[in-house]
Design a protein around this motif. Sequence first.
Motif, PDB file in Angstrom:
ATOM      1  N   TRP A 120       0.832  -1.206   0.000  1.00 12.04           N
ATOM      2  CA  TRP A 120       0.000   0.000   0.000  1.00 12.04           C
ATOM      3  C   TRP A 120       0.866   1.254   0.000  1.00 12.04           C
ATOM      4  CZ3 TRP A 120      -0.955   4.345   2.932  1.00 12.04           C
ATOM      5  CH2 TRP A 120      -2.157   5.022   2.698  1.00 12.04           C
ATOM      6  N   VAL A 121       1.882   1.289   0.860  1.00 15.26           N
ATOM      7  CA  VAL A 121       2.760   2.463   0.960  1.00 15.26           C
ATOM      8  C   VAL A 121       3.470   2.716  -0.372  1.00 15.26           C
ATOM      9  CG1 VAL A 121       4.877   3.329   2.053  1.00 15.26           C
ATOM     10  CG2 VAL A 121       3.041   2.376   3.467  1.00 15.26           C
ATOM     11  N   ALA A 122       4.042   1.677  -0.960  1.00 12.09           N
ATOM     12  CA  ALA A 122       4.741   1.836  -2.237  1.00 12.09           C
ATOM     13  C   ALA A 122       3.769   2.275  -3.335  1.00 12.09           C
ATOM     14  CB  ALA A 122       5.427   0.534  -2.626  1.00 12.09           C
ATOM     15  N   ALA A 123       2.584   1.682  -3.352  1.00 14.06           N
ATOM     16  CA  ALA A 123       1.595   2.039  -4.371  1.00 14.06           C
ATOM     17  C   ALA A 123       1.106   3.468  -4.190  1.00 14.06           C
ATOM     18  CB  ALA A 123       0.419   1.058  -4.328  1.00 14.06           C
ATOM     19  N   ARG A 124       0.971   3.915  -2.943  1.00 13.95           N
ATOM     20  CA  ARG A 124       0.538   5.292  -2.709  1.00 13.95           C
ATOM     21  C   ARG A 124       1.632   6.290  -3.088  1.00 13.95           C
ATOM     22  NH1 ARG A 124      -4.847   6.359  -2.303  1.00 13.95           N
ATOM     23  NH2 ARG A 124      -3.943   8.418  -2.019  1.00 13.95           N
ATOM     24  N   ALA A 125       2.886   5.901  -2.962  1.00 10.03           N
ATOM     25  CA  ALA A 125       3.974   6.763  -3.445  1.00 10.03           C
ATOM     26  C   ALA A 125       3.909   6.857  -4.971  1.00 10.03           C
ATOM     27  CB  ALA A 125       5.322   6.234  -2.983  1.00 10.03           C
ATOM     28  N   ALA A 126       3.653   5.729  -5.638  1.00 12.72           N
ATOM     29  CA  ALA A 126       3.506   5.730  -7.099  1.00 12.72           C
ATOM     30  C   ALA A 126       2.296   6.560  -7.506  1.00 12.72           C
ATOM     31  CB  ALA A 126       3.384   4.303  -7.624  1.00 12.72           C
ATOM     32  N   TYR A 127       1.210   6.437  -6.763  1.00 12.57           N
ATOM     33  CA  TYR A 127      -0.004   7.228  -7.003  1.00 12.57           C
ATOM     34  C   TYR A 127       0.327   8.713  -6.928  1.00 12.57           C
ATOM     35  CZ  TYR A 127      -4.776   8.974  -6.029  1.00 12.57           C
ATOM     36  OH  TYR A 127      -5.981   9.639  -6.056  1.00 12.57           O
ATOM     37  N   ALA A 128       1.027   9.109  -5.867  1.00 10.19           N
ATOM     38  CA  ALA A 128       1.374  10.521  -5.661  1.00 10.19           C
ATOM     39  C   ALA A 128       2.204  11.055  -6.816  1.00 10.19           C
ATOM     40  CB  ALA A 128       2.150  10.681  -4.351  1.00 10.19           C
ATOM     41  N   TYR A 129       3.253  10.353  -7.141  1.00  9.05           N
ATOM     42  CA  TYR A 129       4.145  10.806  -8.199  1.00  9.05           C
ATOM     43  C   TYR A 129       3.433  10.804  -9.553  1.00  9.05           C
ATOM     44  CZ  TYR A 129       8.198  11.492 -11.089  1.00  9.05           C
ATOM     45  OH  TYR A 129       9.076  12.009 -12.008  1.00  9.05           O
ATOM     46  N   GLY A 130       2.677   9.756  -9.825  1.00  8.14           N
ATOM     47  CA  GLY A 130       1.975   9.667 -11.099  1.00  8.14           C
ATOM     48  C   GLY A 130       0.942  10.761 -11.272  1.00  8.14           C
TER      49      GLY A 130
END
Length: 147
Positions: free
Chosen positions: A97-107
């Motif tokens: 979840w944390v890694a995916a939310r970082a990807a979400y933020a950057y994307g």
Amino acid sequence: MQVPNEYGYVLLVASGSFLVNVLHFFLSANARRASGLKYPIPYATEEQAAKDPKAYTFNCAQRAHGNFVESQTPFLGTLLISGLHWPNAAAALGATWVAARAAYAYGYATRGPQGRLAGFYTSSIADLALKGMALWASAQFAMGASA
């Protein structure tokens, strides 16, 4: 109730989610600076965003941050509850979840709404699994089962 020895992994993941909030801060601050929008303006108007790609990008970064703030507290609750019963699985799903939310933020902040989708889908699957685990763990504790 005893806290499992592996619960430290759960706490490590929870702490990692705070760093995603820091990432959002930097993404929003950079987008604000580039757009020229001054505090306390929370978002560019629809007209500003339509005319200026930098204002639109600022809105995307702000919305990504707002969405994170809306979802972090429920995530932390489900992570901490499910981790009492299944610390390793909860930590693994939480790290996803944390890694995916970082990807979400950057994307979202760099490519707009379409850029958030991979992070959104991945974090949603991890979040749903944690919610189910938290519900099941809570029921187990309520019925007197030990971790």
